[in-house]
Design an enzyme around this catalytic site. Sequence first.
Site, PDB file in Angstrom:
ATOM      1  N   ASN A 276      -3.794 -10.993   3.900  1.00 60.51           N
ATOM      2  CA  ASN A 276      -5.206 -10.874   4.253  1.00 60.51           C
ATOM      3  C   ASN A 276      -5.808 -12.234   4.602  1.00 60.51           C
ATOM      4  OD1 ASN A 276      -6.232  -8.162   4.295  1.00 60.51           O
ATOM      5  ND2 ASN A 276      -5.739  -8.037   2.122  1.00 60.51           N
TER       6      ASN A 276
ATOM      7  N   ASP B 135       1.197  -8.697   2.845  1.00 61.09           N
ATOM      8  CA  ASP B 135      -0.096  -8.664   3.520  1.00 61.09           C
ATOM      9  C   ASP B 135      -0.963  -9.671   2.766  1.00 61.09           C
ATOM     10  OD1 ASP B 135      -2.631  -8.233   4.449  1.00 61.09           O
ATOM     11  OD2 ASP B 135      -2.708  -6.100   3.959  1.00 61.09           O
TER      12      ASP B 135
ATOM     13  N   GLU C 257       0.826  -1.217   0.000  1.00 60.93           N
ATOM     14  CA  GLU C 257       0.000   0.000   0.000  1.00 60.93           C
ATOM     15  C   GLU C 257       0.858   1.264   0.000  1.00 60.93           C
ATOM     16  OE1 GLU C 257      -3.573   0.583   2.161  1.00 60.93           O
ATOM     17  OE2 GLU C 257      -4.038  -1.546   2.261  1.00 60.93           O
TER      18      GLU C 257
END
Length: 613
Positions: free
Chosen positions: A501, A499, A349
């Site tokens: 998730n 990440d 991100e």
Amino acid sequence: MRERLNKFRPIIMRNTFSFKLFAYRIHLISPILIPYRSKHIQSRRVLKMNEAFLRYEKGNDTFDISFRYVDEMAKIDRQFNFSRQIAESVNNFLKRIDTNVCKIVKRKLDRKRKNNASLETSDMTTDNVNAGKIMLLKNDVKVDGNTVCESLLQDSAELKLIIFEKSFLVKRNAPYITKISLPTSILADFPTYPSKFEALYTVKKQSTFSWYRNDLVNNKPNSWTYVCNGYLYVPSVGDIGCNLKISCEPRNESDTGPKMEVESKNVVEAGPGQCPFDMRHQFTKHKLSGKSFRIICYNILADTYADSDFSKDVLFPYCPQYALNIDYRKQLILKEIIGFNGDIICLQEVDKNVYECDLLPSLYMLNYDGVYVTKNDMSEGLATFFNQDRFEKLGFQSSIMAQNVDFPKFAAIWSKIDNDKSKERFLGRNTTIQVTALRSKENQSEILVIGNTHLYFKPDADHIRLLQGYYAVTYVHEIAKRTQEENPECNVNVILCGDFNSVPECGIYKLMTENYVPETCEDWKSNVEEAIENVSLTQDLRLSSACGTPEYTNYTPEFSACLDYIFYERDKLEVEQVVPMPSKEDLTLNTGLPSVVFPSDHISLCADLKLKG
């Protein structure tokens, strides 16, 4: 967006372990409000009086020249900038200089004449080019006025510009700053740096940066005190309430250009005080060497997701809006990253602008290099940085998974999926993986292949994530195999960060650490209409999670879990240290993440690994 939308996700977490930091209390200080004069700050270039700077790139139709004209008698100190056509004659070029300079000089002398009638100004009405008062010299010989400027631009001979007996040595393509500015938010005890720095013919690492403080609190607006050298400056508590100024002298291997300086628009404000990552830095005070290296994995919360009414009002209503602002958060992010003294940094991100204007320029000055890729046409993506003192980059590749389903290892699985809705959903994602191959400078026979990814976030998409996780691990493995073939004398070690998730109970963790996910895995049925049947997955890398399965790597009031991992080959690498995670008390002190002391809704992972070979 990502797991921050996973409200009320029905997952029962298994608390496998949680590292605890020392018990301490963080005293928060909101940015103080100090009156200051709002003003439009412009940068100022400081040219030497006897130099003219000419800028020209072969193939262009124009050239630029700048010089500083000083006449003490007329009280003139003025910088002139010209952009001219290369096809024009020297005469026309000099006449333009004559017109502009004389206009300023005449205006000054006219004012003096009003006070002194005997002052002569006739010189300002003659053709100074024809009179020989403005001329161009080549090797100290006057250039014929009919000469075309282009011929001089491609000539290495020494040029001098003469203006009313003042001589300017013309420096071709010397280092030259075109833009420099300072951030709008500057916090005490957090690194600050030029928010914009653009220059020509300049080697930034060889350039000189100097910082100054202006004490506006005591009404000394024009009094500057030198405080520090360097591209990065960490303001002290004593700087609170003061403006800062930076001055840069651009340099390259052979030349020096004119200094340029700019003042901050706003004053230095109080920072949030001690942050939880300051305590974590107690474990990373020293850089590693030899066969040991430190790796960081961190989702830093893209501004494109934090800077919205939905984020401010629904997702993170407990976080003050100033602390959600990227200008505030990036100072905390950079301090946190730098304090880990890492060798490899995998970020998710990452806004493109933050990468280009903040992370890469700042970390580059600390001798890191980086690679970046956006997720297709999105404004955020993945970044991997590495310490150039310890590693050299052998190669870099990236793949948008949905655009490369014919990747051989993945294509075999893809062909077994007969649910078109699942395929359509997979193909609609921008999920990306980047892979960087690094050779150790201290151990030339050791190569690290670093994968970095960020998987899809939706609560009902475990089946999509499982396919993406399989894609990621097989993609990085295939690159590692090719790297091994190209370097048969080396040991190639795989690390996959990101990440994901996905909690440890889901299929991705089993795929990575147990090498197998059966067709009966519950993840395949996370969405009834998109259920995938008769598909099992295997992968050959013997991976473990360097940081284990912490209770939280993401923490908000509505959802918290372990979602981030650093997977490493346990048969080739060993874990020497895991930097302890913040305690639950730290995480809940301000309700959740992000907060005034946590710049992201994720917690960074940091581990020290060691080569076994």
